[in-house]
Motif scaffolding. Structure first.
Motif, PDB file in Angstrom:
ATOM      1  N   PRO A 133       0.828  -1.312   0.251  1.00  0.00           N
ATOM      2  CA  PRO A 133       0.268  -0.224  -0.337  1.00  0.00           C
ATOM      3  C   PRO A 133       0.933   1.184  -0.307  1.00  0.00           C
ATOM      4  O   PRO A 133       0.122   2.847  -1.133  1.00  0.00           O
ATOM      5  N   ALA A 134       1.842   1.031   1.001  1.00  0.00           N
ATOM      6  CA  ALA A 134       3.030   1.946   1.151  1.00  0.00           C
ATOM      7  C   ALA A 134       3.707   2.192   0.427  1.00  0.00           C
ATOM      8  O   ALA A 134       4.215   1.176   0.583  1.00  0.00           O
ATOM      9  N   ARG A 135       4.375   3.008  -1.367  1.00  0.00           N
ATOM     10  CA  ARG A 135       5.375   2.771  -1.862  1.00  0.00           C
ATOM     11  C   ARG A 135       6.402   4.067  -1.769  1.00  0.00           C
ATOM     12  O   ARG A 135       5.373   4.823  -2.370  1.00  0.00           O
ATOM     13  N   ILE A 136       7.671   4.507  -1.033  1.00  0.00           N
ATOM     14  CA  ILE A 136       7.532   5.057  -0.763  1.00  0.00           C
ATOM     15  C   ILE A 136       9.866   5.601  -1.842  1.00  0.00           C
ATOM     16  O   ILE A 136      10.674   4.191  -0.982  1.00  0.00           O
ATOM     17  N   GLY A 137      10.006   6.523  -2.194  1.00  0.00           N
ATOM     18  CA  GLY A 137      10.981   6.262  -3.053  1.00  0.00           C
ATOM     19  C   GLY A 137      11.561   8.000  -3.489  1.00  0.00           C
ATOM     20  O   GLY A 137      10.435   8.843  -3.190  1.00  0.00           O
ATOM     21  N   TYR A 138      12.249   7.896  -4.047  1.00  0.00           N
ATOM     22  CA  TYR A 138      13.408   8.977  -4.886  1.00  0.00           C
ATOM     23  C   TYR A 138      12.034   8.644  -6.321  1.00  0.00           C
ATOM     24  O   TYR A 138      12.110   8.031  -6.421  1.00  0.00           O
ATOM     25  N   GLN A 139      11.773  10.163  -7.507  1.00  0.00           N
ATOM     26  CA  GLN A 139      11.428  10.620  -8.202  1.00  0.00           C
ATOM     27  C   GLN A 139      12.884  10.021  -8.993  1.00  0.00           C
ATOM     28  O   GLN A 139      13.187  11.525  -9.615  1.00  0.00           O
ATOM     29  N   ARG A 140      13.040   9.002  -9.094  1.00  0.00           N
ATOM     30  CA  ARG A 140      13.835   8.703 -10.251  1.00  0.00           C
ATOM     31  C   ARG A 140      13.468   7.758 -11.073  1.00  0.00           C
ATOM     32  O   ARG A 140      12.276   7.149 -11.149  1.00  0.00           O
ATOM     33  N   THR A 184       4.315   8.229  -1.714  1.00  0.00           N
ATOM     34  CA  THR A 184       4.806   8.923  -1.960  1.00  0.00           C
ATOM     35  C   THR A 184       6.733   8.940  -2.625  1.00  0.00           C
ATOM     36  O   THR A 184       7.340   8.605  -2.214  1.00  0.00           O
ATOM     37  N   ALA A 185       6.699  10.012  -3.324  1.00  0.00           N
ATOM     38  CA  ALA A 185       7.286  10.610  -4.605  1.00  0.00           C
ATOM     39  C   ALA A 185       8.201  11.539  -3.939  1.00  0.00           C
ATOM     40  O   ALA A 185       7.544  12.682  -4.252  1.00  0.00           O
ATOM     41  N   VAL A 186       9.573  11.793  -3.456  1.00  0.00           N
ATOM     42  CA  VAL A 186      10.269  12.109  -2.922  1.00  0.00           C
ATOM     43  C   VAL A 186      11.408  12.745  -3.680  1.00  0.00           C
ATOM     44  O   VAL A 186      11.773  12.456  -4.507  1.00  0.00           O
TER      45      VAL A 186
END
Length: 328
Positions: free
Chosen positions: A99-106, A115-117
């Motif tokens: 459900p939650a997928r967090i990473g850099y916008q790469r 959550t696109a950091v």
């Protein structure tokens, strides 16, 4: 923000794996009761298995991403933190229905992340060092997982339980990225031989299977010394155990350098083509040697001219730095 089952997609190479350790420690501190699994390539998995921040290590199978996603789906993770930058890392987490997928916008993967950091820009926060370890920590900070970056100045791995030093000089003359990162093998041999004579020590040569010939070349020059060539003969776990026994370690900018320095072994690293501010060893027991030349750091794989950043570093200079780290 609270999660009970967290999947962390690990970085792919040994040096990067070591440099993301502070971020992994921070995740464990933030979620002390969560089950944390690390998805890792086989050649870095041993590093994570021995550390207390991981409850489980899952081997990454690139040959079957659908099977991999299905296996991860069965674990019912509620969060995926992607320290690895590739599109495929986000795709697999999405296919696994985490459900939650967090990473850099790469790598064009923003739509697959919840959550696109935004990637930090150079000079954006001059209060923080440019060292790569802060890149991984900043992901957690910008995602709201940690409130602030830790102030620790050094990366540390858990030392082996039998933490005894031997009169052994560790030498890692190779570097995976290319020959531009490599100090001359005859200089490694000269420096190791002088240290072995001064310290009454043996010499251990380390490297991958592809670096065995290079290590054999160094061993041949050291004819007459007590030398063991471990190149291509150890697992990562075995290398960590052996490196921890060395009283000093001589190396290029390499995965071996990161491991030795993170174990707290006195480490002398010769830098030329790469940037020691960004990827150098950390802690008070590490020293970087680099010759100031106009073209360094060039970040090239192969030197197009005379390799002056490395040829101008003498063996005596390396010996002097190594001796300054040794305390009987």
């Amino acid at each position: 923000m609270d999660f009970s089952k967290i999947l962390i997609r690990a970085t792919n190479w040994v040096g990067d794996a070591v440099m993301c350790v502070p971020a992994l420690i921070a995740i464990r501190a933030r979620f002390p009761r969560a089950h944390i699994a690390i998805l890792a390539k086989p050649w870095v998995a041993d590093l994570y298995r021995r550390e207390p921040f991981a409850d489980e290590v899952i081997l990454y199978d690139r040959q079957s991403r659908w099977k991999m996603a299905g296996e991860l789906r069965a674990h019912r993770f509620d969060c995926a933190i992607l320290l690895q930058n590739a599109f495929e890392a986000a795709l697999i987490a999405w296919l696994a229905r985490i459900p939650a997928r967090i990473g850099y916008q790469r790598d064009g993967r923003s739509l697959l992340l919840t959550t696109a950091v935004e990637v930090p820009k150079r000079g954006e926060n001059p209060r923080h060092e440019r060292h790569q370890r802060f890149y991984y920590l900043e992901l957690l900070h910008r995602a709201g997982i940690i409130d602030r970056l830790p102030q620790s100045s050094a990366i540390r791995l858990t030392p082996p339980s039998a933490d005894r030093k031997e009169r052994m000089i560790g030498v890692s003359p190779g570097a995976a990225y290319g020959t531009a990162k490599q100090w001359l093998p005859e200089r490694f041999a000269e420096a190791a031989g002088k240290l072995a004579t001064i310290r009454g020590a043996s010499i251990a040569l380390f490297g991958s299977q592809s670096e065995r010939a290079l290590c054999s070349q160094v061993a041949e020059i050291l004819h007459g010394y007590e030398v063991t060539n471990y190149a291509g003969q150890t697992t990562l776990a075995q290398f960590i155990e052996l490196a921890a026994q060395c009283e000093v370690f001589l190396t290029n900018d390499s995965g071996a350098m990161h491991i030795a320095s993170a174990l707290g072994i006195p480490t002398v690293a010769i830098f030329g083509a790469t940037d020691d501010i960004a990827t150098g060893p950390t802690g008070i027991h590490a020293r970087v040697i680099r010759q100031k030349v106009e073209c360094s750091p060039c970040l090239l794989r192969e030197c197009p001219i005379d390799h002056r950043c490395m040829t101008r570093v003498s063996a005596d200079r390396v010996v002097k730095e190594a001796m300054s780290l040794l305390v009987d």
